[in-house]
Design an enzyme around this catalytic site. Structure first.
Site, PDB file in Angstrom:
ATOM      1  N   SER A 157      53.022  38.238  33.330  1.00 44.41           N
ATOM      2  CA  SER A 157      52.091  37.435  32.565  1.00 44.41           C
ATOM      3  C   SER A 157      52.296  37.718  31.089  1.00 44.41           C
ATOM      4  O   SER A 157      52.762  38.806  30.716  1.00 44.41           O
ATOM      5  CB  SER A 157      50.650  37.786  32.962  1.00 44.41           C
ATOM      6  OG  SER A 157      49.715  37.251  32.052  1.00 44.41           O
ATOM      7  N   TYR A 188      44.004  43.976  33.683  1.00 46.19           N
ATOM      8  CA  TYR A 188      45.091  43.088  34.088  1.00 46.19           C
ATOM      9  C   TYR A 188      46.285  43.235  33.149  1.00 46.19           C
ATOM     10  O   TYR A 188      47.431  43.351  33.599  1.00 46.19           O
ATOM     11  CB  TYR A 188      44.585  41.647  34.090  1.00 46.19           C
ATOM     12  CG  TYR A 188      45.608  40.630  34.554  1.00 46.19           C
ATOM     13  CD1 TYR A 188      45.993  40.572  35.888  1.00 46.19           C
ATOM     14  CD2 TYR A 188      46.172  39.724  33.663  1.00 46.19           C
ATOM     15  CE1 TYR A 188      46.921  39.639  36.327  1.00 46.19           C
ATOM     16  CE2 TYR A 188      47.100  38.790  34.086  1.00 46.19           C
ATOM     17  CZ  TYR A 188      47.471  38.754  35.415  1.00 46.19           C
ATOM     18  OH  TYR A 188      48.401  37.832  35.842  1.00 46.19           O
TER      19      TYR A 188
END
Length: 249
Positions: A144, A159
């Site tokens: 990501s 995250y």
């Protein structure tokens, strides 16, 4: 359709939905035998039906990625059946709480790190020798932009930390295999994709405004092809370009 991955063995984690499911089907369309790993038996069986419909076959592995001993057993089973693994797609991941770091409970931290980081290390540990046994081992990890942006977003620290760690693991494995094997290791930032994780992060968003997983799958499968030559880099879908990771040499 060309079946460029005929007789190649591909393992996909998180294969029951979202990007993992789309990648598993795209690999199958190209002729690969797909080892589909996910927690949900029913969704895996539906995937199996779709893979059979495109003329390929799958091995279903209902498994929680946090069961690290099961990942070891899977490595042994793949060795006994095929003696190699040609493709590894590390897709499964958790978002975790969107919260200030100080408010995250330790069990929440541990679970996200176990799935997003440790499970991928355990997959590498289980399959490194089998990937090296392939004439063109290809590994792609779904990351990501959250972990490598110059300015990190607040409240997504867990995250972002897990994805930054995953990037480091992939880059390290790429460096370790670059001159000693035919293995190529890549990372991909898929950008905004219509997944359950995206819906959790943006609950008010109109799903029709976000790209479907099927739009990303061909880009991932391209990096699984024997002719792919890059390693240790990130493919950024939003810019449709390969990039080197930031940071000093």
């Amino acid at each position: 359709m060309s079946r460029a991955l005929e007789n190649r063995i591909a393992l996909v984690t998180g294969a029951s939905r979202g990007i993992g499911r789309a990648v598993a089907l795209e690999l199958a369309r190209n002729g690969a035998h797909v080892i589909a790993l996910a927690r949900t038996q029913g969704a895996l069986e539906e995937l199996d039906d779709d893979i059979r419909a495109v003329g390929s076959a799958a091995t279903l592995v209902p498994c929680d990625l946090k069961d690290f001993v099961a990942l070891d057993r899977l490595g042994q089973a793949v060795y006994e059946r095929w003696g190699k693994l040609d493709i590894l797609v590390g897709n499964a991941g958790l978002l975790g709480p969107v919260s200030p770091l100080a408010h995250i409970d330790p069990p929440q931290w541990d679970e996200v790190m176990a799935v997003n980081v440790t499970a991928n290390y355990r997959l590498i540990r289980s399959f490194d020798a089998l990937m090296r046994a392939s004439d063109a081992g290809r590994a792609v990890f779904i990351s990501s932009g959250a972990g490598n942006k110059a300015n990190l977003s607040p409240y997504k620290g867990l995250y972002a930390t897990s994805k930054a760690a995953l990037d480091a693991i992939a880059r390290t494995w790429a460096a370790e295999t670059q001159t000693t094997s035919n293995v190529k290791v890549m990372v991909i930032n898929p950008g905004y994709v219509r997944t359950k994780m995206r819906a959790q992060l943006m609950p008010g968003e109109d799903p029709s405004t976000v790209a479907p997983p099927e739009s990303v799958a061909p880009k991932i499968v391209a990096m699984c092809m024997p002719e792919w030559t890059e390693t240790g880099r990130i493919f950024d879908v939003p810019s449709d370009a390969l990039h080197n990771f930031r940071g000093p040499a």
